[in-house]
Design an enzyme around this catalytic site. Structure first.
Site, PDB file in Angstrom:
ATOM      1  N   ASP A   1     -14.511 -11.804 -18.534  1.00  0.00           N
ATOM      2  CA  ASP A   1     -13.677 -11.327 -17.582  1.00  0.00           C
ATOM      3  C   ASP A   1     -12.208 -11.348 -18.349  1.00  0.00           C
ATOM      4  O   ASP A   1     -12.295 -13.182 -18.832  1.00  0.00           O
ATOM      5  CB  ASP A   1     -14.142 -11.905 -16.236  1.00  0.00           C
TER       6      ASP A   1
ATOM      7  N   GLU B   1     -14.318  -8.042 -21.661  1.00  0.00           N
ATOM      8  CA  GLU B   1     -13.169  -7.092 -20.616  1.00  0.00           C
ATOM      9  C   GLU B   1     -11.655  -6.715 -21.388  1.00  0.00           C
ATOM     10  O   GLU B   1     -11.160  -8.587 -21.028  1.00  0.00           O
ATOM     11  CB  GLU B   1     -13.281  -7.731 -19.083  1.00  0.00           C
TER      12      GLU B   1
HETATM   13  C1  GLC Z   1     -11.302  -8.849 -14.149  1.00  0.00           C
HETATM   14  C2  GLC Z   1     -11.728  -8.461 -13.139  1.00  0.00           C
HETATM   15  C3  GLC Z   1     -11.861  -8.452 -11.652  1.00  0.00           C
HETATM   16  C4  GLC Z   1     -11.069  -9.410 -11.110  1.00  0.00           C
HETATM   17  C5  GLC Z   1     -10.126 -10.169 -12.007  1.00  0.00           C
HETATM   18  C6  GLC Z   1     -10.117 -11.565 -12.321  1.00  0.00           C
HETATM   19  O1  GLC Z   1     -10.248  -8.164 -14.199  1.00  0.00           O
HETATM   20  O2  GLC Z   1     -13.515  -7.226 -13.516  1.00  0.00           O
HETATM   21  O3  GLC Z   1     -12.804  -7.360 -10.832  1.00  0.00           O
HETATM   22  O4  GLC Z   1     -10.689  -9.841 -10.282  1.00  0.00           O
HETATM   23  O5  GLC Z   1     -11.008 -10.345 -13.866  1.00  0.00           O
HETATM   24  O6  GLC Z   1     -10.818 -12.116 -12.660  1.00  0.00           O
END
Ligand code: GLC
Length: 522
Positions: free
Chosen positions: A178, A247
């Site tokens: 993440d 991500e």
């Molecule tokens: C990423 C996740 C999101 C979350 C953020 C903070 O973007 O996909 O859902 O709010 O990280 O952890």
């Protein structure tokens, strides 16, 4: 939790889709300020979802169906209720420097502390929160209940390695990582420059995040976790490749820095970031080529159609069956958000029912639509955490299993085709015809005796196009299309499965199909 409840009870359905693994968004212990992305114990399951023993059962039951469990790893921050933060706030060693603490820049005339700089939180407002107890600010690039770790402290790097080992020992197949680009910040704390975007000064997009995002230390540190993961697999000797998918929303050149020894792949968000409801065939081709033409040698491609942070594909592109048709037969891994295989769309959430701290991410997060019973069969409790979409009476698993044509049936057929040699190893060719409106791509079998495949989709909202698939017609492809058969067609497209005329192939607006054929090199 008895065996019959929760995800365990749905494993047969998930296995029936033909997918290889399930990525679970965070199910660790959490106060749920950001629905699990605020973790208060990285080694336990939140009671909302079950226990560690339930998790072990889930892994075993999934494995017996050839499904892997992929967890969400949140390396950038923890919950402020995590024991490390509680102790860090009290300067109890070794936790004092586990988080990104900074003294106030000064105090205003009322005695209020002034934050160290202008950095903003992704969820809006200053990224700094004041601790009365410690008399210092801590950084939170997301919610104030999500304090950022201090990755310049080697103890944190090690803690995370130990957490990975903990879950690998329990049998997880890997992690979705993440918000990785936020892991490092410039220690000199320079103000970030204004972006020029016409937004409120409290909006994250008001600044250019050159000191808080994508610092060179980030891919380096991730490469340590990749090495740790690969070493684990080597020692386990079980032939399992534990996956690391990241991500990363940044511009394409930056995204590509996360390939090679940094991860298996950074997510490909091209279909999410470059396309909308009125995108045409050329845009779809660009989304495809933008990835495959930029990927480093031996990089493994991947295609994401949706996730929990963005409007569902059925709403965003106003198209689901055509969208999955477009992405599922491309080379590499396909990542699909729950309900996409049904054509679920966003659900309007009235302001008083909004639960997302960012404010806009509830519409794609509503309950999975299993059947036409109360709450779409999602819960037998008094009410689900978000309302169910009104369309659940017709858009649900049970109805789509029963229907002759459904998104679910198309999805299953596409996944099954992914086992074909041409889809696994075939060369990708793309072209756009009919005034940029029709995208066609082929997966040409390496072995001429294997069937090759072509996906054709008319992106126009209102024009029917007649496409010529007869030998020699598709100028852009270096082969002739012989012996074509329609394998899959979009709903309501009326494309004949049998006896169709390859030289005059009629595609209604938003309609498309998958054709198998023998490729004969010109
Ligand atoms: C990423 C996740 C999101 C979350 C953020 C903070 O973007 O996909 O859902 O709010 O990280 O952890």
């Amino acid at each position: 939790m008895p065996k019959s409840t929760g995800i365990i009870s749905k494993l047969d359905y998930i296995a029936s889709l033909g997918v290889a693994a399930i990525w679970l968004s965070p199910i660790y212990k959490s106060p749920m300020a950001d629905f699990g992305y605020d973790i208060s114990d990285f080694r336990d399951i939140d009671p909302l979802f079950g226990t560690l023993d339930d998790f072990k059962l889930l892994v075993a039951e999934a494995k017996s169906r050839n499904l892997g469990i992929i967890m969400d790893m949140v390396p950038n921050h923890s919950s402020d209720e995590h024991e490390w933060f509680v102790k860090s706030e009290q300067k109890i060693e070794p936790y004092t420097d586990y988080y990104f603490w900074q003294p106030a820049k000064g105090f205003d005339p009322n005695g209020a502390p002034i934050p160290p700089n202008n950095w903003l939180s992704v969820f809006g407002g200053s990224a700094w929160a004041w601790s009365e107890l410690r008399q210092e600010f801590y950084l939170h690039q997301f919610h104030a209940k999500q304090p950022d770790f201090n990755y310049r402290n080697p103890a944190i790097v090690q803690e995370l390695k130990d957490i990975l080992t903990f879950w690998y020992d329990l049998g997880v197949y890997g992690f979705r990582w993440d918000a990785v680009t936020h892991m490092f910040e410039d220690p000199a704390l320079p103000d970030e420059p204004v972006s020029g975007n016409p937004v409120d000064p409290n909006d994250y997009n008001y600044l250019k995040h050159i000191y808080t995002q994508n610092l060179p230390e980030t891919p380096y540190t991730l490469s340590l976790y990749k090495a740790h993961t690969d070493e684990y697999s080597l020692n386990a000797g079980d032939g399992l490749h534990r996956v690391m998918m990241l991500e990363v929303w940044n511009p394409i050149e930056e995204v590509m820095q996360y390939y090679r020894n940094v991860s298996d792949f950074p997510f490909n968000f091209r279909f999410l970031t470059t396309m909308g409801a009125y995108s045409n065939g050329r845009d779809a081709e660009n989304a495809i080529r933008g990835w495959v033409d930029n990927i480093p040698d031996n990089g493994w491609p991947n295609w994401v159609l949706g996730n929990h942070d963005i409007s569902r594909v059925g709403s965003r592109l106003q198209l689901t069956d055509g969208a999955i048709l477009t992405t599922l037969l491309l080379p590499g891994t396909s990542i699909n958000y729950y309900g996409e295989e049904l054509g679920m769309v966003d659900t309007y959430i009235p302001p008083e029912e909004v639960v997302d701290p960012a404010g806009y991410r509830d519409p794609p997060r509503t309950p999975m639509q299993w059947d036409d019973s109360q709450f779409a069969g999602f819960t037998t409790g008094p009410k689900p955490w978000l309302r169910v979409n009104d369309n659940y009476l017709t858009v649900n698993v049970a109805a789509e299993e029963a229907a002759d044509e459904s998104v679910l049936k198309i999805f299953r057929k596409l996944v099954a085709l992914r086992k074909e040699p041409a889809i696994q190893f075939g060369t990708l060719h793309t072209t756009v015809v009919s005034y940029e409106l029709v995208l066609a791509y082929a997966r040409e079998a390496v072995n001429a005796t294997d069937r090759s495949y072509m996906v054709v989709l008319n992106w126009s909202h209102d024009q029917t196009h007649v496409v010529n698939l007869s030998p020699g017609a598709f100028g852009a492809f270096p082969f002739e299309i012989t012996n074509p058969t329609v394998e899959i067609r979009t709903i309501g497209s009326d494309i004949p499965y049998d006896n169709f005329d390859p030289s005059a192939f009629t595609l209604k607006p938003r309609a498309g199909c998958v054709v198998s054929f023998n490729a004969v090199r010109k």
